[in-house]
Scaffold this motif. Structure first.
Motif, PDB file in Angstrom:
ATOM      1  N   TYR A  21       0.839  -1.200   0.000  1.00 16.22           N
ATOM      2  CA  TYR A  21       0.000   0.000   0.000  1.00 16.22           C
ATOM      3  C   TYR A  21       0.877   1.254   0.000  1.00 16.22           C
ATOM      4  N   LEU A  22       1.862   1.300   0.883  1.00 14.82           N
ATOM      5  CA  LEU A  22       2.722   2.482   0.957  1.00 14.82           C
ATOM      6  C   LEU A  22       3.475   2.715  -0.347  1.00 14.82           C
ATOM      7  N   ALA A  23       3.976   1.656  -0.950  1.00 11.32           N
ATOM      8  CA  ALA A  23       4.664   1.797  -2.238  1.00 11.32           C
ATOM      9  C   ALA A  23       3.694   2.286  -3.311  1.00 11.32           C
ATOM     10  N   THR A  24       2.488   1.738  -3.312  1.00  4.38           N
ATOM     11  CA  THR A  24       1.489   2.104  -4.308  1.00  4.38           C
ATOM     12  C   THR A  24       1.038   3.546  -4.140  1.00  4.38           C
ATOM     13  N   VAL A  25       0.734   3.936  -2.916  1.00  7.02           N
ATOM     14  CA  VAL A  25       0.294   5.322  -2.689  1.00  7.02           C
ATOM     15  C   VAL A  25       1.445   6.290  -2.961  1.00  7.02           C
ATOM     16  N   GLY A  26       2.655   5.887  -2.675  1.00  2.89           N
ATOM     17  CA  GLY A  26       3.816   6.725  -2.998  1.00  2.89           C
ATOM     18  C   GLY A  26       3.948   6.936  -4.503  1.00  2.89           C
ATOM     19  N   CYS A  27       3.787   5.862  -5.268  1.00  5.90           N
ATOM     20  CA  CYS A  27       3.832   5.979  -6.732  1.00  5.90           C
ATOM     21  C   CYS A  27       2.701   6.858  -7.243  1.00  5.90           C
ATOM     22  N   SER A  28       1.522   6.702  -6.674  1.00  8.03           N
ATOM     23  CA  SER A  28       0.364   7.473  -7.117  1.00  8.03           C
ATOM     24  C   SER A  28       0.520   8.957  -6.790  1.00  8.03           C
ATOM     25  N   ILE A  29       1.002   9.264  -5.603  1.00  7.29           N
ATOM     26  CA  ILE A  29       1.226  10.668  -5.230  1.00  7.29           C
ATOM     27  C   ILE A  29       2.314  11.273  -6.111  1.00  7.29           C
ATOM     28  N   ALA A  30       3.401  10.536  -6.306  1.00  7.25           N
ATOM     29  CA  ALA A  30       4.484  11.041  -7.159  1.00  7.25           C
ATOM     30  C   ALA A  30       3.989  11.246  -8.594  1.00  7.25           C
ATOM     31  N   ALA A  31       3.173  10.322  -9.097  1.00  2.53           N
ATOM     32  CA  ALA A  31       2.606  10.483 -10.443  1.00  2.53           C
ATOM     33  C   ALA A  31       1.747  11.737 -10.512  1.00  2.53           C
ATOM     34  N   THR A  32       0.946  11.967  -9.489  1.00  3.53           N
ATOM     35  CA  THR A  32       0.110  13.164  -9.449  1.00  3.53           C
ATOM     36  C   THR A  32       0.966  14.425  -9.484  1.00  3.53           C
ATOM     37  N   VAL A  33       2.021  14.441  -8.681  1.00  2.00           N
ATOM     38  CA  VAL A  33       2.918  15.602  -8.640  1.00  2.00           C
ATOM     39  C   VAL A  33       3.580  15.817 -10.004  1.00  2.00           C
ATOM     40  N   LEU A  34       4.106  14.753 -10.586  1.00  4.54           N
ATOM     41  CA  LEU A  34       4.811  14.884 -11.865  1.00  4.54           C
ATOM     42  C   LEU A  34       3.877  15.250 -13.010  1.00  4.54           C
ATOM     43  N   LEU A  35       2.667  14.727 -12.999  1.00  5.43           N
ATOM     44  CA  LEU A  35       1.735  14.994 -14.089  1.00  5.43           C
ATOM     45  C   LEU A  35       1.064  16.362 -13.978  1.00  5.43           C
ATOM     46  N   THR A  36       1.111  16.972 -12.803  1.00  3.39           N
ATOM     47  CA  THR A  36       0.602  18.336 -12.666  1.00  3.39           C
ATOM     48  C   THR A  36       1.726  19.367 -12.737  1.00  3.39           C
ATOM     49  N   ALA A  37       2.964  18.941 -12.613  1.00  5.16           N
ATOM     50  CA  ALA A  37       4.116  19.852 -12.636  1.00  5.16           C
ATOM     51  C   ALA A  37       4.201  20.701 -13.906  1.00  5.16           C
ATOM     52  N   PRO A  38       3.867  20.180 -15.091  1.00  4.89           N
ATOM     53  CA  PRO A  38       3.947  21.043 -16.280  1.00  4.89           C
ATOM     54  C   PRO A  38       3.100  22.313 -16.187  1.00  4.89           C
ATOM     55  N   VAL A  39       1.992  22.259 -15.483  1.00  2.84           N
ATOM     56  CA  VAL A  39       1.153  23.453 -15.330  1.00  2.84           C
ATOM     57  C   VAL A  39       1.885  24.497 -14.482  1.00  2.84           C
ATOM     58  N   ALA A  40       2.461  24.064 -13.377  1.00  2.00           N
ATOM     59  CA  ALA A  40       3.221  24.989 -12.527  1.00  2.00           C
ATOM     60  C   ALA A  40       4.444  25.524 -13.278  1.00  2.00           C
ATOM     61  N   LEU A  41       5.096  24.655 -14.003  1.00  2.00           N
ATOM     62  CA  LEU A  41       6.252  25.061 -14.797  1.00  2.00           C
ATOM     63  C   LEU A  41       5.842  26.127 -15.814  1.00  2.00           C
ATOM     64  N   HIS A  42       4.721  25.901 -16.467  1.00  2.00           N
ATOM     65  CA  HIS A  42       4.219  26.880 -17.439  1.00  2.00           C
ATOM     66  C   HIS A  42       3.964  28.235 -16.771  1.00  2.00           C
ATOM     67  N   ARG A  43       3.357  28.201 -15.592  1.00  2.00           N
ATOM     68  CA  ARG A  43       3.071  29.462 -14.895  1.00  2.00           C
ATOM     69  C   ARG A  43       4.362  30.211 -14.584  1.00  2.00           C
ATOM     70  N   LEU A  44       5.399  29.491 -14.151  1.00  2.00           N
ATOM     71  CA  LEU A  44       6.645  30.163 -13.765  1.00  2.00           C
ATOM     72  C   LEU A  44       7.484  30.586 -14.963  1.00  2.00           C
ATOM     73  N   LEU A  45       7.291  29.925 -16.108  1.00  2.00           N
ATOM     74  CA  LEU A  45       8.047  30.282 -17.313  1.00  2.00           C
ATOM     75  C   LEU A  45       7.239  31.161 -18.265  1.00  2.00           C
ATOM     76  N   PHE A  46       6.002  31.444 -17.912  1.00  2.00           N
ATOM     77  CA  PHE A  46       5.100  32.200 -18.772  1.00  2.00           C
ATOM     78  C   PHE A  46       5.719  33.538 -19.178  1.00  2.00           C
ATOM     79  N   ARG A  47       5.657  33.831 -20.466  1.00  2.00           N
ATOM     80  CA  ARG A  47       6.131  35.081 -21.059  1.00  2.00           C
ATOM     81  C   ARG A  47       7.636  35.283 -20.903  1.00  2.00           C
ATOM     82  N   ARG A  48       8.366  34.204 -20.827  1.00  2.00           N
ATOM     83  CA  ARG A  48       9.821  34.292 -20.715  1.00  2.00           C
ATOM     84  C   ARG A  48      10.506  33.737 -21.962  1.00  2.00           C
TER      85      ARG A  48
END
Length: 167
Positions: free
Chosen positions: A66-93
């Protein structure tokens, strides 16, 4: 002799490098829209499990899975949403090339972790309901299916083609 990538894009798509990057970014965002709902639902489901009465009765191996699975799922969520945050910080640069390149890599790692999480969930559910052997079989089948469909099939399909990237 193959036509250079930039030449192919100019001739077939009539697009510049910037237009191609815009198209690649738009495609990546559409792919993320498809996968994000699933990974967020999976993560939410997993986060509620420890609060269920029966969770305490699971053995140590299932708790570790369970811990390994939830860790993978949380990490996947973070990595798959990271492009949006990256876009916000790189916007108009004027960093579209870096945005597309880094977001592609984050997405690939996120998809790998999502596949691992889905395999872990299949293992847990089948083990709880039908026993350890059924759990192992379900996890192995799920992992084999996602590797075949998410990795092998695309790699086979792209054989003999040239990447559409800036050089």
């Amino acid at each position: 002799m193959p036509v250079p990538v930039d030449g192919w894009n100019r001739e077939e798509r009539d697009e510049t490098q910037t237009q191609r990057l815009d198209r690649n970014w738009a495609c990546l965002l559409q792919e993320l829209r498809v996968v994000l709902t699933g990974v967020q639902l999976l993560t939410g489901f997993l986060l509620t499990l420890p609060f269920q009465q029966r969770f305490a009765t699971l053995d140590e191996n299932l708790h570790l899975l369970y811990l390994a699975t939830v860790g993978c799922s949380i990490a996947a969520t973070v990595l798959l949403t990271a492009p949006v945050a990256l876009h916000r910080l790189l916007f108009r640069r004027h960093m579209l090339n870096q945005l597309v390149t880094v977001s592609h890599r984050l997405t690939m790692i996120g998809l790998f972790l999502l596949g691992a999480a889905v395999s872990g969930v299949a293992t847990m559910i089948f083990e709880v309901i039908a026993g350890r052997q059924a759990g192992m079989a379900a996890g192995l089948f799920t992992a084999t299916a996602w590797v075949a469909l998410w990795v092998a099939l695309p790699l086979i399909a792209r054989r003999g083609t040239e990447a559409d990237v800036l050089r």
